[in-house]
Design a protein around this motif. Sequence first.
Motif, PDB file in Angstrom:
ATOM      1  N   LEU A  15       7.264   4.065   3.529  1.00 31.95           N
ATOM      2  CA  LEU A  15       8.193   3.603   4.563  1.00 31.95           C
ATOM      3  C   LEU A  15       9.421   2.943   3.950  1.00 31.95           C
ATOM      4  O   LEU A  15      10.550   3.134   4.440  1.00 31.95           O
ATOM      5  CB  LEU A  15       7.476   2.615   5.499  1.00 31.95           C
ATOM      6  N   GLN A  16       9.236   2.192   2.883  1.00 40.02           N
ATOM      7  CA  GLN A  16      10.375   1.550   2.234  1.00 40.02           C
ATOM      8  C   GLN A  16      11.299   2.573   1.577  1.00 40.02           C
ATOM      9  O   GLN A  16      12.517   2.403   1.550  1.00 40.02           O
ATOM     10  CB  GLN A  16       9.874   0.538   1.199  1.00 40.02           C
ATOM     11  N   LYS A  17      10.713   3.643   1.053  1.00 38.96           N
ATOM     12  CA  LYS A  17      11.527   4.671   0.397  1.00 38.96           C
ATOM     13  C   LYS A  17      12.418   5.413   1.383  1.00 38.96           C
ATOM     14  O   LYS A  17      13.481   5.930   1.004  1.00 38.96           O
ATOM     15  CB  LYS A  17      10.629   5.655  -0.356  1.00 38.96           C
ATOM     16  N   GLY A  75      13.695   3.927   3.962  1.00 39.85           N
ATOM     17  CA  GLY A  75      14.581   2.939   4.562  1.00 39.85           C
ATOM     18  C   GLY A  75      14.007   2.144   5.710  1.00 39.85           C
ATOM     19  O   GLY A  75      14.762   1.496   6.444  1.00 39.85           O
ATOM     20  N   MET A  76      12.694   2.160   5.898  1.00 45.49           N
ATOM     21  CA  MET A  76      12.069   1.412   6.981  1.00 45.49           C
ATOM     22  C   MET A  76      11.449   0.136   6.459  1.00 45.49           C
ATOM     23  O   MET A  76      11.152  -0.003   5.268  1.00 45.49           O
ATOM     24  CB  MET A  76      11.006   2.274   7.672  1.00 45.49           C
ATOM     25  N   GLU A  77      11.247  -0.826   7.370  1.00 44.09           N
ATOM     26  CA  GLU A  77      10.634  -2.087   7.004  1.00 44.09           C
ATOM     27  C   GLU A  77       9.112  -1.914   6.873  1.00 44.09           C
ATOM     28  O   GLU A  77       8.506  -1.140   7.624  1.00 44.09           O
ATOM     29  CB  GLU A  77      10.919  -3.149   8.071  1.00 44.09           C
ATOM     30  N   PRO A  78       8.494  -2.598   5.912  1.00 40.11           N
ATOM     31  CA  PRO A  78       7.032  -2.508   5.775  1.00 40.11           C
ATOM     32  C   PRO A  78       6.325  -3.111   6.979  1.00 40.11           C
ATOM     33  O   PRO A  78       6.841  -4.029   7.631  1.00 40.11           O
ATOM     34  CB  PRO A  78       6.745  -3.312   4.498  1.00 40.11           C
ATOM     35  N   VAL A  79       5.152  -2.587   7.277  1.00 35.27           N
ATOM     36  CA  VAL A  79       4.366  -3.031   8.430  1.00 35.27           C
ATOM     37  C   VAL A  79       3.014  -3.541   7.924  1.00 35.27           C
ATOM     38  O   VAL A  79       2.335  -2.853   7.153  1.00 35.27           O
ATOM     39  CB  VAL A  79       4.138  -1.879   9.436  1.00 35.27           C
ATOM     40  N   PHE A  80       2.647  -4.733   8.375  1.00 35.80           N
ATOM     41  CA  PHE A  80       1.338  -5.293   8.008  1.00 35.80           C
ATOM     42  C   PHE A  80       0.315  -4.789   9.016  1.00 35.80           C
ATOM     43  O   PHE A  80      -0.004  -5.449   9.989  1.00 35.80           O
ATOM     44  CB  PHE A  80       1.410  -6.820   8.001  1.00 35.80           C
ATOM     45  N   PHE A  81      -0.197  -3.589   8.775  1.00 35.30           N
ATOM     46  CA  PHE A  81      -1.034  -2.907   9.750  1.00 35.30           C
ATOM     47  C   PHE A  81      -2.272  -3.721  10.117  1.00 35.30           C
ATOM     48  O   PHE A  81      -2.603  -3.861  11.304  1.00 35.30           O
ATOM     49  CB  PHE A  81      -1.463  -1.542   9.204  1.00 35.30           C
ATOM     50  N   LEU A  82      -2.973  -4.244   9.129  1.00 32.91           N
ATOM     51  CA  LEU A  82      -4.213  -4.969   9.396  1.00 32.91           C
ATOM     52  C   LEU A  82      -3.960  -6.374   9.927  1.00 32.91           C
ATOM     53  O   LEU A  82      -4.903  -7.076  10.281  1.00 32.91           O
ATOM     54  CB  LEU A  82      -5.058  -5.050   8.121  1.00 32.91           C
ATOM     55  N   GLY A  83      -2.705  -6.787   9.985  1.00 35.63           N
ATOM     56  CA  GLY A  83      -2.365  -8.091  10.550  1.00 35.63           C
ATOM     57  C   GLY A  83      -1.728  -7.999  11.918  1.00 35.63           C
ATOM     58  O   GLY A  83      -1.413  -9.020  12.526  1.00 35.63           O
ATOM     59  N   GLU A  84      -1.527  -6.780  12.410  1.00 37.33           N
ATOM     60  CA  GLU A  84      -0.946  -6.559  13.730  1.00 37.33           C
ATOM     61  C   GLU A  84      -2.063  -6.435  14.759  1.00 37.33           C
ATOM     62  O   GLU A  84      -2.861  -5.496  14.716  1.00 37.33           O
ATOM     63  CB  GLU A  84      -0.088  -5.296  13.736  1.00 37.33           C
ATOM     64  N   ALA A  85      -2.124  -7.388  15.688  1.00 36.47           N
ATOM     65  CA  ALA A  85      -3.188  -7.370  16.690  1.00 36.47           C
ATOM     66  C   ALA A  85      -3.139  -6.108  17.548  1.00 36.47           C
ATOM     67  O   ALA A  85      -4.175  -5.568  17.949  1.00 36.47           O
ATOM     68  CB  ALA A  85      -3.096  -8.611  17.577  1.00 36.47           C
ATOM     69  N   GLY A  86      -1.943  -5.612  17.823  1.00 35.81           N
ATOM     70  CA  GLY A  86      -1.812  -4.435  18.666  1.00 35.81           C
ATOM     71  C   GLY A  86      -2.292  -3.150  18.010  1.00 35.81           C
ATOM     72  O   GLY A  86      -2.550  -2.158  18.699  1.00 35.81           O
ATOM     73  N   GLY A  98       0.804  -1.213   0.000  1.00 34.82           N
ATOM     74  CA  GLY A  98       0.000   0.000   0.000  1.00 34.82           C
ATOM     75  C   GLY A  98       0.837   1.263   0.000  1.00 34.82           C
ATOM     76  O   GLY A  98       2.081   1.228   0.058  1.00 34.82           O
ATOM     77  N   ILE A  99       0.149   2.384  -0.050  1.00 36.68           N
ATOM     78  CA  ILE A  99       0.825   3.677  -0.155  1.00 36.68           C
ATOM     79  C   ILE A  99       1.743   3.933   1.041  1.00 36.68           C
ATOM     80  O   ILE A  99       2.882   4.392   0.893  1.00 36.68           O
ATOM     81  CB  ILE A  99      -0.216   4.810  -0.265  1.00 36.68           C
ATOM     82  N   ILE A 100       1.265   3.620   2.249  1.00 38.79           N
ATOM     83  CA  ILE A 100       2.055   3.918   3.449  1.00 38.79           C
ATOM     84  C   ILE A 100       3.327   3.080   3.491  1.00 38.79           C
ATOM     85  O   ILE A 100       4.422   3.590   3.783  1.00 38.79           O
ATOM     86  CB  ILE A 100       1.204   3.688   4.711  1.00 38.79           C
TER      87      ILE A 100
END
Length: 317
Positions: A160-162, A164-175, A154-156
């Motif tokens: 984040l990758q641009k 230098g950060m690792e992608p985050v699976f937002f809808l798969g993170e229970a927290g 996705g866009i976010i």
Amino acid sequence: MKLINKAGKSQGKTGAAGISWKREFHRNLPLYMLVLPAAILAIIFCYIPMAGLIMAFQNYKPWLGIFGSEFAGLDNFRQIFEFRESYQAIINTLIIAVSKIVLGLIVPVIMALLLNEVKQLGLKKSIQTLVYLPHFLSWVTVAGMLRDILGLDGIINVFLQKIGMEPVFFLGEAGMFRQIAVLSDLWKGFGFGMIVYLAAISNIDQNLYEAAEMDGANKWQQTLHITLPGIMPMVIVMATLSLGNVLNAGFDQIFNLYSPLTYSTGDIIDTYVYRQSLVNGQYSFGTAVGLFKSGIGLLLTVAAYKIAYRFAGYRIF
């Protein structure tokens, strides 16, 4: 003679009441006919299915039917608090629903106060329309948008990758799921509440503002001492009526957003009932959970109407 006179007067009153009721019925017949289709649909889809609530007190077997299934008493209701999953679903429902109610009251009031200060009518109407537009979108559409925005590609995550950060699976993170659910519901629905408060603000006597301005009150003081007290009855009404939704965290939204990865923080009573009844085949237990939720919701709704009438003079019946 007195008895005869009293009887005659009583019959006269009864007859007058009957004639008055008939006259009232015939006069409002078009309105009754207008309500009739909705009443029929409510009876068919809301009241007749309530006969199935007897399954909550049975060990229901589809091949035996309601009349052939074994009576289980309150066993299904006791299991609600014995199963960890059902207990967690209640906790998740309360956290998500209360968060939605609190933010759903605060944010629309703030936005209504800010938008009320916009003097350009065209700009004001444009902002009002844009903010209110998501209210008409279904949760299927909004969930698809969120998956495109918050997905791994996705866009976010691309941004984040641009950097230098690792992608985050937002809808798969229970927290993160509860926060995403609350904020997306706020984005979708706060425009409706904002319009309600704007209407309440428009009913405030403008002479009060003129008098306050002549006394040297600035905009903040006018808002604090005139606008907020003027809309407070509506805020009280909206707050108390929302108490009936404490156990309603939004099935459509959660069902379209959650996954097995987020059951621990995103599974609510409605989705839990759906899985237990239609997926796992535990019809009696699912019915018991649904009846428990409906009973609590009924009590909270009655209490909310009484509170609204007590503090804001609001009543429907």
